[in-house]
Design a protein around this motif. Structure first.
Motif, PDB file in Angstrom:
ATOM      1  N   LYS A   1      -7.160  -3.165   9.542  1.00 36.56           N
ATOM      2  CA  LYS A   1      -6.505  -2.736   8.814  1.00 36.56           C
ATOM      3  C   LYS A   1      -6.482  -1.809   8.705  1.00 36.56           C
ATOM      4  O   LYS A   1      -5.622  -0.736   8.203  1.00 36.56           O
ATOM      5  CB  LYS A   1      -6.694  -4.198   7.089  1.00 36.56           C
ATOM      6  CG  LYS A   1      -5.408  -4.239   6.323  1.00 36.56           C
ATOM      7  CD  LYS A   1      -4.076  -4.434   6.656  1.00 36.56           C
ATOM      8  CE  LYS A   1      -4.732  -5.826   5.889  1.00 36.56           C
ATOM      9  NZ  LYS A   1      -3.788  -6.775   6.684  1.00 36.56           N
ATOM     10  N   TRP A   2      -8.098  -1.036   8.212  1.00 36.21           N
ATOM     11  CA  TRP A   2      -8.360   0.380   8.212  1.00 36.21           C
ATOM     12  C   TRP A   2      -7.728   1.196   9.220  1.00 36.21           C
ATOM     13  O   TRP A   2      -7.015   2.014   9.105  1.00 36.21           O
ATOM     14  CB  TRP A   2      -9.835   0.109   8.333  1.00 36.21           C
ATOM     15  CG  TRP A   2     -10.185   1.331   7.927  1.00 36.21           C
ATOM     16  CD1 TRP A   2     -10.321   3.136   9.045  1.00 36.21           C
ATOM     17  CD2 TRP A   2     -11.036   1.852   6.756  1.00 36.21           C
ATOM     18  NE1 TRP A   2     -11.613   3.450   8.060  1.00 36.21           N
ATOM     19  CE2 TRP A   2     -11.846   3.800   6.915  1.00 36.21           C
ATOM     20  CE3 TRP A   2     -11.258   2.112   5.735  1.00 36.21           C
ATOM     21  CZ2 TRP A   2     -11.933   4.035   6.100  1.00 36.21           C
ATOM     22  CZ3 TRP A   2     -12.008   2.285   4.616  1.00 36.21           C
ATOM     23  CH2 TRP A   2     -12.253   3.365   5.031  1.00 36.21           C
TER      24      TRP A   2
ATOM     25  N   TYR B   1     -15.026  -2.707   0.921  1.00 38.80           N
ATOM     26  CA  TYR B   1     -14.133  -2.805   2.304  1.00 38.80           C
ATOM     27  C   TYR B   1     -14.512  -1.803   2.811  1.00 38.80           C
ATOM     28  O   TYR B   1     -15.316  -1.944   4.411  1.00 38.80           O
ATOM     29  CB  TYR B   1     -13.311  -3.668   2.360  1.00 38.80           C
ATOM     30  CG  TYR B   1     -12.520  -4.001   1.095  1.00 38.80           C
ATOM     31  CD1 TYR B   1     -13.337  -5.220   1.381  1.00 38.80           C
ATOM     32  CD2 TYR B   1     -10.754  -4.702   1.160  1.00 38.80           C
ATOM     33  CE1 TYR B   1     -13.084  -6.867   0.623  1.00 38.80           C
ATOM     34  CE2 TYR B   1     -10.144  -5.902   0.526  1.00 38.80           C
ATOM     35  CZ  TYR B   1     -11.322  -7.264   0.686  1.00 38.80           C
ATOM     36  OH  TYR B   1     -10.303  -8.381  -0.304  1.00 38.80           O
ATOM     37  N   ARG B   2     -14.464  -0.878   2.363  1.00 37.75           N
ATOM     38  CA  ARG B   2     -16.048   0.500   2.784  1.00 37.75           C
ATOM     39  C   ARG B   2     -16.878   0.541   3.020  1.00 37.75           C
ATOM     40  O   ARG B   2     -17.133   0.950   4.715  1.00 37.75           O
ATOM     41  CB  ARG B   2     -15.652   1.962   1.830  1.00 37.75           C
ATOM     42  CG  ARG B   2     -13.469   2.200   2.105  1.00 37.75           C
ATOM     43  CD  ARG B   2     -13.685   3.189   1.100  1.00 37.75           C
ATOM     44  NE  ARG B   2     -13.678   3.090  -0.575  1.00 37.75           N
ATOM     45  CZ  ARG B   2     -14.571   3.027  -1.761  1.00 37.75           C
ATOM     46  NH1 ARG B   2     -15.814   4.816  -1.039  1.00 37.75           N
ATOM     47  NH2 ARG B   2     -14.170   3.347  -2.692  1.00 37.75           N
TER      48      ARG B   2
ATOM     49  N   VAL C   1       0.862  -1.073  -0.154  1.00 36.87           N
ATOM     50  CA  VAL C   1       0.485   0.049  -0.064  1.00 36.87           C
ATOM     51  C   VAL C   1       0.729   1.337  -0.094  1.00 36.87           C
ATOM     52  O   VAL C   1       1.952   1.058   0.902  1.00 36.87           O
ATOM     53  CB  VAL C   1      -0.651   0.225   1.363  1.00 36.87           C
ATOM     54  CG1 VAL C   1      -1.962   0.476   1.694  1.00 36.87           C
ATOM     55  CG2 VAL C   1      -1.630  -1.636   1.157  1.00 36.87           C
TER      56      VAL C   1
ATOM     57  N   LYS D   1      -5.765  -8.091   0.156  1.00 39.24           N
ATOM     58  CA  LYS D   1      -4.628  -7.968   0.373  1.00 39.24           C
ATOM     59  C   LYS D   1      -4.841  -6.713  -1.145  1.00 39.24           C
ATOM     60  O   LYS D   1      -4.850  -5.834  -0.467  1.00 39.24           O
ATOM     61  CB  LYS D   1      -3.055  -8.638   0.228  1.00 39.24           C
ATOM     62  CG  LYS D   1      -3.169  -9.506   1.723  1.00 39.24           C
ATOM     63  CD  LYS D   1      -1.863 -10.610   1.596  1.00 39.24           C
ATOM     64  CE  LYS D   1      -1.811 -10.978   2.423  1.00 39.24           C
ATOM     65  NZ  LYS D   1       0.209 -11.610   2.771  1.00 39.24           N
TER      66      LYS D   1
ATOM     67  N   VAL E   1      -9.543   2.408  -1.247  1.00 39.41           N
ATOM     68  CA  VAL E   1      -9.795   1.003  -1.018  1.00 39.41           C
ATOM     69  C   VAL E   1     -11.053   0.284  -1.687  1.00 39.41           C
ATOM     70  O   VAL E   1     -11.844   0.688  -1.784  1.00 39.41           O
ATOM     71  CB  VAL E   1      -9.934   0.774   0.408  1.00 39.41           C
ATOM     72  CG1 VAL E   1     -10.685  -0.661   1.128  1.00 39.41           C
ATOM     73  CG2 VAL E   1      -8.574   1.032   1.647  1.00 39.41           C
TER      74      VAL E   1
ATOM     75  N   TRP F   1      -6.846  -3.880  -0.439  1.00 38.94           N
ATOM     76  CA  TRP F   1      -6.043  -2.547   0.442  1.00 38.94           C
ATOM     77  C   TRP F   1      -5.090  -1.572  -0.576  1.00 38.94           C
ATOM     78  O   TRP F   1      -5.151  -0.579  -0.986  1.00 38.94           O
ATOM     79  CB  TRP F   1      -5.230  -3.192   1.130  1.00 38.94           C
ATOM     80  CG  TRP F   1      -6.311  -3.730   2.268  1.00 38.94           C
ATOM     81  CD1 TRP F   1      -6.620  -4.872   1.947  1.00 38.94           C
ATOM     82  CD2 TRP F   1      -7.240  -3.102   2.706  1.00 38.94           C
ATOM     83  NE1 TRP F   1      -8.056  -5.448   3.214  1.00 38.94           N
ATOM     84  CE2 TRP F   1      -8.371  -3.916   3.704  1.00 38.94           C
ATOM     85  CE3 TRP F   1      -7.824  -2.003   2.964  1.00 38.94           C
ATOM     86  CZ2 TRP F   1      -9.231  -3.861   4.449  1.00 38.94           C
ATOM     87  CZ3 TRP F   1      -9.044  -1.571   4.524  1.00 38.94           C
ATOM     88  CH2 TRP F   1      -9.590  -1.994   4.859  1.00 38.94           C
ATOM     89  N   SER F   2      -4.363  -2.919  -1.578  1.00 35.54           N
ATOM     90  CA  SER F   2      -2.893  -2.229  -2.507  1.00 35.54           C
ATOM     91  C   SER F   2      -3.787  -1.808  -3.558  1.00 35.54           C
ATOM     92  O   SER F   2      -3.101  -1.288  -4.550  1.00 35.54           O
ATOM     93  CB  SER F   2      -1.465  -3.341  -2.872  1.00 35.54           C
ATOM     94  OG  SER F   2      -2.735  -4.456  -3.085  1.00 35.54           O
TER      95      SER F   2
ATOM     96  N   LEU G   1      -7.229   5.576   2.083  1.00 37.89           N
ATOM     97  CA  LEU G   1      -8.537   4.499   2.493  1.00 37.89           C
ATOM     98  C   LEU G   1      -9.569   5.037   1.128  1.00 37.89           C
ATOM     99  O   LEU G   1     -10.362   3.925   1.387  1.00 37.89           O
ATOM    100  CB  LEU G   1      -9.298   5.219   3.591  1.00 37.89           C
ATOM    101  CG  LEU G   1      -7.893   4.823   4.617  1.00 37.89           C
ATOM    102  CD1 LEU G   1      -7.624   5.409   6.016  1.00 37.89           C
ATOM    103  CD2 LEU G   1      -7.825   2.807   5.113  1.00 37.89           C
TER     104      LEU G   1
ATOM    105  N   ILE H   1      -3.857   1.515   8.735  1.00 34.99           N
ATOM    106  CA  ILE H   1      -3.216   2.823   7.589  1.00 34.99           C
ATOM    107  C   ILE H   1      -3.452   3.951   7.822  1.00 34.99           C
ATOM    108  O   ILE H   1      -3.045   4.372   8.257  1.00 34.99           O
ATOM    109  CB  ILE H   1      -4.359   2.524   6.229  1.00 34.99           C
ATOM    110  CG1 ILE H   1      -3.720   0.647   6.184  1.00 34.99           C
ATOM    111  CG2 ILE H   1      -3.875   3.203   5.108  1.00 34.99           C
ATOM    112  CD1 ILE H   1      -4.850   0.320   4.804  1.00 34.99           C
TER     113      ILE H   1
ATOM    114  N   HIS I   1     -10.967  -6.083   8.512  1.00 34.36           N
ATOM    115  CA  HIS I   1     -11.453  -4.479   7.177  1.00 34.36           C
ATOM    116  C   HIS I   1     -10.771  -4.055   8.795  1.00 34.36           C
ATOM    117  O   HIS I   1     -10.813  -3.109   8.142  1.00 34.36           O
ATOM    118  CB  HIS I   1     -12.235  -4.844   6.366  1.00 34.36           C
ATOM    119  CG  HIS I   1     -12.545  -6.816   6.150  1.00 34.36           C
ATOM    120  ND1 HIS I   1     -12.358  -7.753   5.904  1.00 34.36           N
ATOM    121  CD2 HIS I   1     -12.821  -5.780   4.446  1.00 34.36           C
ATOM    122  CE1 HIS I   1     -13.132  -8.231   5.034  1.00 34.36           C
ATOM    123  NE2 HIS I   1     -12.633  -7.247   4.268  1.00 34.36           N
TER     124      HIS I   1
END
Length: 374
Positions: free
Chosen positions: A292-293, A186-187, A172, A333, A182, A336-337, A179, A296, A289
């Motif tokens: 990870k959020w 996921y958001r 990322v 992954k 993303v 996110w990336s 974000l 970041i 999720h």
């Protein structure tokens, strides 16, 4: 530190090795701090964790310093552990708890750098052979690109008869709008469930024995069993206690039970997704999720620019055939990336014909199964 080097290194008599001892931990970490090659992989705390985690494999620590004119200018992490292929073949492997060793790391600006690096690789191989290791794998992955990684890999492969085993990793690029990019689904997950959880960061003095024990129990529950020693979780928690990592924790509001924890290694403005555990009973609430959020968000606030998430699962080859689980993890992954990748330069060398045969047999069996050859 080695300052004001005044002569070129033209002969190996200017170079020497110094075996690692526990009282040299501060010198080891000082070299890590000043070496552009060294990342979190190289630190004393991370080496201790890998050594303790691999004790079930009878790990030995053969790491050493490189001296130039009597002064430490480089570090060479070297653990040797037992490994198995199938039910019949057991051997010694130069590895970091089943993974590649960190590449030898050196101070910047050394004269005749190639000669010094060659000296380190020769000594690493000598020690590995003396320990009956059948293979060496090394990972060249500095925190930020130096521009010479591919050249160094190619020279080492050629000069020392290694094989190129490089791979790509999801990464990322941390920016103010990261974000917002993303994966949209996921958001939505995070927005839906985050009000039900308290997300927090644990590091330094806040990493108590209770936090350590919670992660141990979560990890065992998530993995479906305990596969490394309880002591290894102490040394893993030490990474966060020493501010070389932090835990993100997700606690249910109301009952405060911990549903998930993520350990993120952080050094020199770059981060790595180290280890995660989520209570299987909470998977449907997308705890991973939220972890990870929050990670970041934390990295952005700290000015970290890159966050490596781990190897990307590519199309099957004769060397690597990803499983459906590998593809699922890689898909997560990728959310996110968003296509950003990092090349991890890796080289391996076989030191024993039996070890090579065992590896190739395992690969052949995997290809047979994939190709339905019976």
């Amino acid at each position: 530190m080695h300052n004001g080097l005044h002569t070129a290194v033209n002969a190996v008599e200017n170079l020497a090795i110094l075996p690692l001892t526990a009282d040299r931990s501060m010198e080891w970490d000082r070299l890590c701090a000043y070496s552009p090659d060294a990342w979190f992989w190289h630190t004393w705390a991370n080496m201790e964790f890998n050594f303790v985690a691999a004790q079930k494999n009878k790990a030995k620590n053969l790491s050493f310093f490189i001296l130039l004119d009597g002064e430490p200018v480089g570090i060479v992490p070297l653990l040797v552990e037992q490994t198995k292929f199938g039910d019949d073949y057991s051997a010694w492997d130069a590895a970091y708890y089943g993974g590649p060793l960190p590449w030898p790391a050196f101070l910047a600006g050394l004269p005749n750098f190639e000669g010094i690096e060659d000296y380190a690789f020769r000594e690493m191989e000598r020690r590995a052979r003396n320990a009956a290791a059948g293979r060496i794998r090394v990972r060249l992955s500095p925190p930020h690109p130096l521009g010479n990684e591919e050249q160094r890999l190619a020279r080492t492969v050629s000069a020392h008869r290694y094989l190129d085993s490089s791979f790509v990793s999801h990464s990322v690029n941390i920016q103010a709008n990261s974000l917002a990019h993303v994966r949209e689904r996921y958001r939505r997950y995070v927005k839906k469930f985050i009000s039900q959880y308290e997300l927090s960061i644990k590091e330094g003095a806040t990493v108590t024995k209770e936090v350590e024990d919670i992660y141990f129990r979560l990890h065992v529950k998530d993995a479906g069993g305990q596969f490394r020693s309880r002591e290894s979780y102490v040394f893993q928690a030490n990474l966060a206690r020493k501010h070389e990592a932090f835990y993100v924790t997700a606690a249910r509001r109301g009952d405060t039970s911990i549903a998930g924890m993520l350990l993120v290694s952080i050094s020199k403005g770059a981060a790595y997704d180290n280890s995660v555990a989520v209570d299987p009973e909470c998977q449907d609430e997308y705890v991973s999720h939220m972890l990870k959020w929050t990670a970041i968000e934390t990295l952005l606030a700290r000015g970290v620019t890159t966050y490596e998430l781990g190897q990307k699962a590519l199309l099957p080859t004769t060397a690597v055939i990803p499983s459906s689980k590998d593809y699922s993890i890689s898909h997560f992954k990728e959310g996110w990336s968003q296509g950003a990748i990092k090349t991890v330069w890796m080289a391996e060398k076989f030191l024993d014909a039996g070890f090579l045969s065992a590896v190739m047999t395992a690969r052949a069996d995997a290809v047979k199964a994939y190709s339905a050859l019976g």
